[in-house]
Enzyme design. Structure first.
Site, PDB file in Angstrom:
ATOM      1  N   THR A  12       0.829  -1.210   0.000  1.00  8.04           N
ATOM      2  CA  THR A  12       0.000   0.000   0.000  1.00  8.04           C
ATOM      3  C   THR A  12       0.866   1.264   0.000  1.00  8.04           C
ATOM      4  OG1 THR A  12      -0.042  -0.130   2.406  1.00  8.04           O
ATOM      5  CG2 THR A  12      -1.906  -1.114   1.241  1.00  8.04           C
ATOM      6  N   ASP A  14       4.171   4.027  -1.083  1.00 12.85           N
ATOM      7  CA  ASP A  14       4.527   4.938  -2.178  1.00 12.85           C
ATOM      8  C   ASP A  14       5.373   4.267  -3.267  1.00 12.85           C
ATOM      9  OD1 ASP A  14       4.896   7.802  -3.123  1.00 12.85           O
ATOM     10  OD2 ASP A  14       6.974   7.167  -2.840  1.00 12.85           O
ATOM     11  N   ALA A  16       5.653   1.111  -4.068  1.00 14.74           N
ATOM     12  CA  ALA A  16       4.872   0.116  -4.812  1.00 14.74           C
ATOM     13  C   ALA A  16       4.028   0.822  -5.868  1.00 14.74           C
ATOM     14  CB  ALA A  16       3.991  -0.674  -3.848  1.00 14.74           C
ATOM     15  N   LYS A  17       3.373   1.878  -5.434  1.00 12.14           N
ATOM     16  CA  LYS A  17       2.462   2.614  -6.309  1.00 12.14           C
ATOM     17  C   LYS A  17       3.200   3.284  -7.475  1.00 12.14           C
ATOM     18  CE  LYS A  17       1.065   6.530  -4.525  1.00 12.14           C
ATOM     19  NZ  LYS A  17       0.478   7.403  -3.505  1.00 12.14           N
ATOM     20  N   ASP A  87       0.627  -7.781   9.570  1.00 10.94           N
ATOM     21  CA  ASP A  87       1.475  -6.879  10.359  1.00 10.94           C
ATOM     22  C   ASP A  87       2.821  -7.580  10.503  1.00 10.94           C
ATOM     23  OD1 ASP A  87       2.862  -5.572  12.480  1.00 10.94           O
ATOM     24  OD2 ASP A  87       0.972  -4.619  13.035  1.00 10.94           O
ATOM     25  N   LYS A 149      16.790  -0.057  -0.515  1.00  7.39           N
ATOM     26  CA  LYS A 149      17.697   0.725   0.312  1.00  7.39           C
ATOM     27  C   LYS A 149      16.872   1.460   1.363  1.00  7.39           C
ATOM     28  CE  LYS A 149      18.729   4.942  -0.897  1.00  7.39           C
ATOM     29  NZ  LYS A 149      18.780   6.263  -1.541  1.00  7.39           N
ATOM     30  N   ASP A 178      19.749  -1.346  -5.980  1.00  2.66           N
ATOM     31  CA  ASP A 178      20.276   0.008  -6.109  1.00  2.66           C
ATOM     32  C   ASP A 178      19.742   0.447  -7.464  1.00  2.66           C
ATOM     33  OD1 ASP A 178      21.944   2.175  -7.069  1.00  2.66           O
ATOM     34  OD2 ASP A 178      23.176   1.799  -5.309  1.00  2.66           O
ATOM     35  N   HIS A 179      18.735   1.303  -7.463  1.00  4.63           N
ATOM     36  CA  HIS A 179      18.023   1.496  -8.730  1.00  4.63           C
ATOM     37  C   HIS A 179      18.892   2.144  -9.816  1.00  4.63           C
ATOM     38  CE1 HIS A 179      17.080   5.666  -7.426  1.00  4.63           C
ATOM     39  NE2 HIS A 179      16.842   5.921  -8.691  1.00  4.63           N
ATOM     40  N   LYS A 183      19.330   1.492 -14.328  1.00  5.89           N
ATOM     41  CA  LYS A 183      19.173   2.497 -15.397  1.00  5.89           C
ATOM     42  C   LYS A 183      19.809   1.951 -16.677  1.00  5.89           C
ATOM     43  CE  LYS A 183      18.885   6.464 -12.303  1.00  5.89           C
ATOM     44  NZ  LYS A 183      17.746   7.298 -12.604  1.00  5.89           N
ATOM     45  N   HIS A 241      24.432   4.854  -4.713  1.00  5.94           N
ATOM     46  CA  HIS A 241      24.338   5.089  -6.158  1.00  5.94           C
ATOM     47  C   HIS A 241      25.654   5.581  -6.773  1.00  5.94           C
ATOM     48  CE1 HIS A 241      20.201   4.529  -5.361  1.00  5.94           C
ATOM     49  NE2 HIS A 241      19.904   5.754  -5.017  1.00  5.94           N
ATOM     50  N   LYS A 341      21.025  18.197  -4.011  1.00  5.23           N
ATOM     51  CA  LYS A 341      19.616  18.567  -4.207  1.00  5.23           C
ATOM     52  C   LYS A 341      19.543  20.064  -4.465  1.00  5.23           C
ATOM     53  CE  LYS A 341      17.328  14.761  -2.021  1.00  5.23           C
ATOM     54  NZ  LYS A 341      16.867  13.969  -3.165  1.00  5.23           N
TER      55      LYS A 341
HETATM   56  N1  LIG Z   1       9.314   5.851  -2.186  1.00  6.60           N
HETATM   57  C1  LIG Z   1      10.416   5.838  -2.894  1.00  6.60           C
HETATM   58  O1  LIG Z   1      10.541   6.499  -3.929  1.00  6.60           O
HETATM   59  C2  LIG Z   1      11.580   5.018  -2.465  1.00  6.60           C
HETATM   60  C3  LIG Z   1      11.515   4.200  -1.364  1.00  6.60           C
HETATM   61  N2  LIG Z   1      12.580   3.406  -1.042  1.00  6.60           N
HETATM   62  C4  LIG Z   1      12.505   2.500   0.093  1.00  6.60           C
HETATM   63  O2  LIG Z   1      11.401   1.622  -0.065  1.00  6.60           O
HETATM   64  C5  LIG Z   1      10.823   1.309   1.179  1.00  6.60           C
HETATM   65  C6  LIG Z   1       9.345   1.688   1.159  1.00  6.60           C
HETATM   66  O3  LIG Z   1       9.227   3.073   0.963  1.00  6.60           O
HETATM   67  P1  LIG Z   1       7.820   3.783   0.692  1.00  6.60           P
HETATM   68  O4  LIG Z   1       6.936   2.957  -0.142  1.00  6.60           O
HETATM   69  O5  LIG Z   1       8.159   5.135   0.256  1.00  6.60           O
HETATM   70  O6  LIG Z   1       7.205   3.856   2.172  1.00  6.60           O
HETATM   71  P2  LIG Z   1       5.694   4.174   2.585  1.00  6.60           P
HETATM   72  O7  LIG Z   1       5.766   4.765   3.951  1.00  6.60           O
HETATM   73  O8  LIG Z   1       4.951   4.873   1.538  1.00  6.60           O
HETATM   74  O9  LIG Z   1       5.047   2.730   2.701  1.00  6.60           O
HETATM   75  C7  LIG Z   1       5.378   1.852   3.745  1.00  6.60           C
HETATM   76  C8  LIG Z   1       4.650   0.535   3.525  1.00  6.60           C
HETATM   77  O10 LIG Z   1       4.993  -0.304   4.614  1.00  6.60           O
HETATM   78  C9  LIG Z   1       3.820  -0.864   5.164  1.00  6.60           C
HETATM   79  N3  LIG Z   1       4.011  -1.055   6.578  1.00  6.60           N
HETATM   80  C10 LIG Z   1       4.476  -0.149   7.475  1.00  6.60           C
HETATM   81  N4  LIG Z   1       4.495  -0.685   8.704  1.00  6.60           N
HETATM   82  C11 LIG Z   1       4.052  -1.953   8.585  1.00  6.60           C
HETATM   83  C12 LIG Z   1       3.837  -3.022   9.497  1.00  6.60           C
HETATM   84  N5  LIG Z   1       4.072  -2.899  10.817  1.00  6.60           N
HETATM   85  N6  LIG Z   1       3.351  -4.179   9.026  1.00  6.60           N
HETATM   86  C13 LIG Z   1       3.083  -4.327   7.709  1.00  6.60           C
HETATM   87  N7  LIG Z   1       3.266  -3.364   6.789  1.00  6.60           N
HETATM   88  C14 LIG Z   1       3.745  -2.183   7.229  1.00  6.60           C
HETATM   89  C15 LIG Z   1       2.738   0.154   4.867  1.00  6.60           C
HETATM   90  O11 LIG Z   1       1.488  -0.484   4.788  1.00  6.60           O
HETATM   91  P3  LIG Z   1       0.291  -0.220   5.848  1.00  6.60           P
HETATM   92  O12 LIG Z   1       0.346   1.208   6.197  1.00  6.60           O
HETATM   93  O13 LIG Z   1      -0.924  -0.648   5.098  1.00  6.60           O
HETATM   94  O14 LIG Z   1       0.616  -1.115   6.975  1.00  6.60           O
HETATM   95  C16 LIG Z   1       3.151   0.646   3.485  1.00  6.60           C
HETATM   96  O15 LIG Z   1       2.638  -0.208   2.502  1.00  6.60           O
HETATM   97  C17 LIG Z   1      11.655   2.044   2.206  1.00  6.60           C
HETATM   98  O16 LIG Z   1      12.667   1.194   2.652  1.00  6.60           O
HETATM   99  C18 LIG Z   1      12.257   3.188   1.420  1.00  6.60           C
HETATM  100  O17 LIG Z   1      13.463   3.625   1.991  1.00  6.60           O
HETATM  101  C19 LIG Z   1      13.720   3.379  -1.800  1.00  6.60           C
HETATM  102  C20 LIG Z   1      13.855   4.182  -2.893  1.00  6.60           C
HETATM  103  C21 LIG Z   1      12.821   5.095  -3.295  1.00  6.60           C
HETATM  104  O1  LIG Z   2      17.541   6.824  -4.109  1.00  6.04           O
HETATM  105  C1  LIG Z   2      17.284   7.990  -4.308  1.00  6.04           C
HETATM  106  O2  LIG Z   2      17.296   8.445  -5.581  1.00  6.04           O
HETATM  107  C2  LIG Z   2      16.586   9.619  -5.934  1.00  6.04           C
HETATM  108  C3  LIG Z   2      17.150  10.058  -7.281  1.00  6.04           C
HETATM  109  O3  LIG Z   2      16.899   9.058  -8.219  1.00  6.04           O
HETATM  110  P1  LIG Z   2      16.808   9.413  -9.771  1.00  6.04           P
HETATM  111  O4  LIG Z   2      16.561   8.104 -10.417  1.00  6.04           O
HETATM  112  O5  LIG Z   2      15.673  10.378  -9.919  1.00  6.04           O
HETATM  113  O6  LIG Z   2      18.108  10.046 -10.161  1.00  6.04           O
HETATM  114  C4  LIG Z   2      16.737  10.700  -4.906  1.00  6.04           C
HETATM  115  O7  LIG Z   2      15.860  11.770  -5.209  1.00  6.04           O
HETATM  116  C5  LIG Z   2      16.393  10.170  -3.543  1.00  6.04           C
HETATM  117  O8  LIG Z   2      16.651  11.175  -2.566  1.00  6.04           O
HETATM  118  C6  LIG Z   2      17.201   8.957  -3.216  1.00  6.04           C
HETATM  119  O9  LIG Z   2      16.693   8.348  -2.030  1.00  6.04           O
END
Ligand SMILES: NC(=O)C1=CN([C@@H]2O[C@H](COP(=O)(O)OP(=O)(O)OC[C@H]3O[C@@H](n4cnc5c(N)ncnc54)[C@H](OP(=O)(O)O)[C@@H]3O)[C@@H](O)[C@H]2O)C=CC1
Ligand SMILES: O=C1O[C@H](COP(=O)(O)O)[C@@H](O)[C@H](O)[C@H]1O
Length: 514
Positions: A12, A14, A16-17, A87, A149, A178-179, A183, A241, A341
């Site tokens: 659910t 960010d 994933a979406k 959970d 990460k 490591d995305h 690339k 990166h 940044k």
């Molecule tokens: N967003 C990004 O662009 C990036 C994220 N990442 C990494 O990816 C990972 C996820 O990030 P992001 O999606 O942004 O985080 P979010 O905070 O958007 O999502 C966190 C997710 O974890 C779930 N969650 C949190 N606590 C629990 C729990 N106790 N049990 C089960 N599920 C749980 C939440 O589901 P619910 O609330 O339904 O429990 C939700 O789906 C992190 O490690 C982040 O560092 C890395 C690179 C880029």
């Molecule tokens: O991992 C991360 O990368 C982004 C930058 O990624 P890019 O593919 O857009 O170059 C960065 O904004 C973010 O802070 C960092 O966690």
């Protein structure tokens, strides 16, 4: 491809979406998902399968690089998606999940279960999840762990995490994302070098003067103050990166290298990286923090005025570094790395500046002509993708002065897969080549640790820089000390050369870089 049950923790969230669902959809369109494929999304939120599928569809419509056009295809894709409440700390949720998965595997007549656990959740949950996968029996099948990460906060925490994960998963089963390694241009670095003798021959200190690796962003801290103020540019970008880009570029790969060879060579690069001595950190590492400024005509706030950031924060939003690889190929070639940044533009690129033998050896006045530009090889990584080679020729219109010409190759964006597509596809295939091996991760933290300590102890100046620029002047001075400058910054010398060319009606997309 093997049948796969994709178990997504954080379904659910960010990431994933924005990244994972669109990547899976594009793989599906390209026929790159296994025939028997099920995704089981997990989170604490109570969702029905229908609501989950509708959320996934919404994410595709918002973030997919391809428009969602074929309703029947979309329906087939979404039918593979299911949702379960879990959970991470509740073992009973894992036991229920095991039943759901086994039932699905039976429905699909899968005789050799293959489960991919993707941890798209905060790092504080990694250890608990790995332990519960093992304790519940979910892990008693062929399995892989894909992990986002950050992998640790410093050397010690990364070691602790790795040790805990390795109780449930072997190194071969762990795919650390490591995305930047996903690339497309970064993935091409390996093949470009392996299959082009011309590049192989030049890949040494005999011909290369310096290498510049830049990842500039225009965004600021966004809504991630809690995370970012804790980690800074050094942990967020540099340790992972940027050092991965360095490894990919500096590895000398024999033809037909497999993933083991690539990882072996990357490790060799890290082992040869000269450690930065505590007392020398200020001389080779520049840290900065953005002040208010203007980006693309819009005023933006300074870091200390961003929501959630303490007005006394000493966090780094910019880092530049000079590194040396002490091996046969690279001894004496400085590698300059920077990332920040709120910079003037979004650009990730590697510039290789070649030595200028004509200038160095010839007494011929014409050869000493200051209009001669160094040969450059530029890998544009994002947002544009391309390769550019700068060569010199003579310009008959201007008394035979040197005139740089540019050989450009551009890739159209539309047909280029996103990093996450490449990486998820590789993980589904069990190909670890473009994932970070523990050895690389550990060596990266090891190299960065004295810098983290110096930042913590505040023994390195924190230079403010105006948002919308190329970072603090100290970053320019770092190169100027060695007689170089950052290529493609607007204030740099090369742009002046280009302005003259543009007056003559010629257009060099890479040089103007606007
Ligand atoms: N967003 C990004 O662009 C990036 C994220 N990442 C990494 O990816 C990972 C996820 O990030 P992001 O999606 O942004 O985080 P979010 O905070 O958007 O999502 C966190 C997710 O974890 C779930 N969650 C949190 N606590 C629990 C729990 N106790 N049990 C089960 N599920 C749980 C939440 O589901 P619910 O609330 O339904 O429990 C939700 O789906 C992190 O490690 C982040 O560092 C890395 C690179 C880029
Ligand atoms: O991992 C991360 O990368 C982004 C930058 O990624 P890019 O593919 O857009 O170059 C960065 O904004 C973010 O802070 C960092 O966690």
């Amino acid at each position: 491809m093997e049948p796969t049950t994709f178990v997504l923790f954080g379904a659910t969230g960010d990431l994933a979406k924005r990244k994972i669902y669109p990547a899976l959809y594009n793989l599906f369109i390209d026929g790159k998902l296994p025939e028997a494929f099920t995704l089981i999304g997990l989170g604490r939120r109570e969702l029905t399968n229908e609501t989950f599928r509708s959320n996934v569809e919404q994410s595709l419509r918002t973030y997919s690089r391809r428009e969602v056009q074929d309703p029947a295809g979309l329906e087939r894709f979404l039918q593979a998606f299911r949702y379960n409440v879990l959970d991470v700390g509740r073992i009973e949720d894992y036991l229920k999940l095991l039943q759901v998965i086994e039932q699905r595997e039976q429905e699909l007549r899968i005789t050799k279960p293959n489960r991919m656990f993707y941890l798209s959740v905060g790092p504080e949950h990694f250890e608990t999840i790995a332990a519960n996968i093992q304790a519940s029996g979910l892990g008693s099948a062929q399995k892989r762990l894909v992990i986002e990460k950050p992998f640790g906060y410093d050397l010690q925490s990364a070691r602790d995490l790795n040790q805990k994960l390795s109780k449930a998963f072997s190194e071969e089963e762990i795919f650390r994302i490591d995305h930047y390694l996903g690339k497309p241009m970064v993935q091409k670095l390996e093949i470009l070098q392996q299959s082009n003798p011309v590049l192989q021959a030049l890949w040494t200190n005999r011909y290369i003067a310096n290498v510049q690796i830049t990842a500039n962003e225009t965004v600021g801290v966004e809504e991630r103050a809690g995370y970012y103020d804790h980690v800074g540019a050094v942990r967020d970008m540099f340790q992972n990166h940027m050092l991965q880009l360095l490894m990919m570029l500096a590895s000398h790969l024999p033809n037909h290298s497999d993933s083991e060879m690539v990882r072996f060579k990357k490790k060799k690069v890290m082992e040869a990286l000269e450690p930065v001595q505590k007392q020398e950190i200020s001389a080779s590492i520049i840290r900065g923090q953005y002040k208010a400024g203007t980006i693309q005509g819009k005023p933006v706030a300074g870091y200390l005025d961003e929501p959630g950031i303490a007005s006394t924060s000493m966090n780094d939003t910019f880092i530049a570094a000079r590194l040396q690889i002490d091996d046969y190929f690279w001894r004496g070639v400085p590698f300059y790395i920077r990332t920040g940044k709120r910079m003037k533009e979004k650009s990730t690129r590697i510039v290789i500046e070649f030595k200028e033998p004509l200038k160095e050896t010839s007494k011929d006045a014409q050869a000493q002509d200051h209009t001669q530009a160094p040969n450059l090889l530029v890998f544009e990584i994002s947002p544009d993708e391309g390769i550019m080679l700068q060569l010199n020729t003579r310009d008959p219109k201007h008394k035979g002065e040197f005139k740089p010409i540019h050989i450009d190759f551009h890739e159209s964006h539309e047909d280029t897969p996103e990093a996450y597509e490449n990486l998820i596809h590789d993980a589904l295939n069990g190909d670890p080549k473009f994932f970070a091996h523990w050895d690389e991760v550990e060596l990266s933290w090891q190299w960065v640790q004295p810098i983290l300590d110096a930042f913590q102890a505040n023994t390195v100046p924190l230079y403010p820089y105006e948002a919308g620029t190329y970072g603090p002047a100290a970053s320019d001075a770092l190169l100027a000390e060695d007689g170089y400058h950052w290529w493609f910054d607007e204030h740099a010398e090369n742009v002046k050369v280009n302005e003259t060319q543009e007056e003559e009606g010629e257009h060099y997309a890479y040089i103007t870089n606007n």
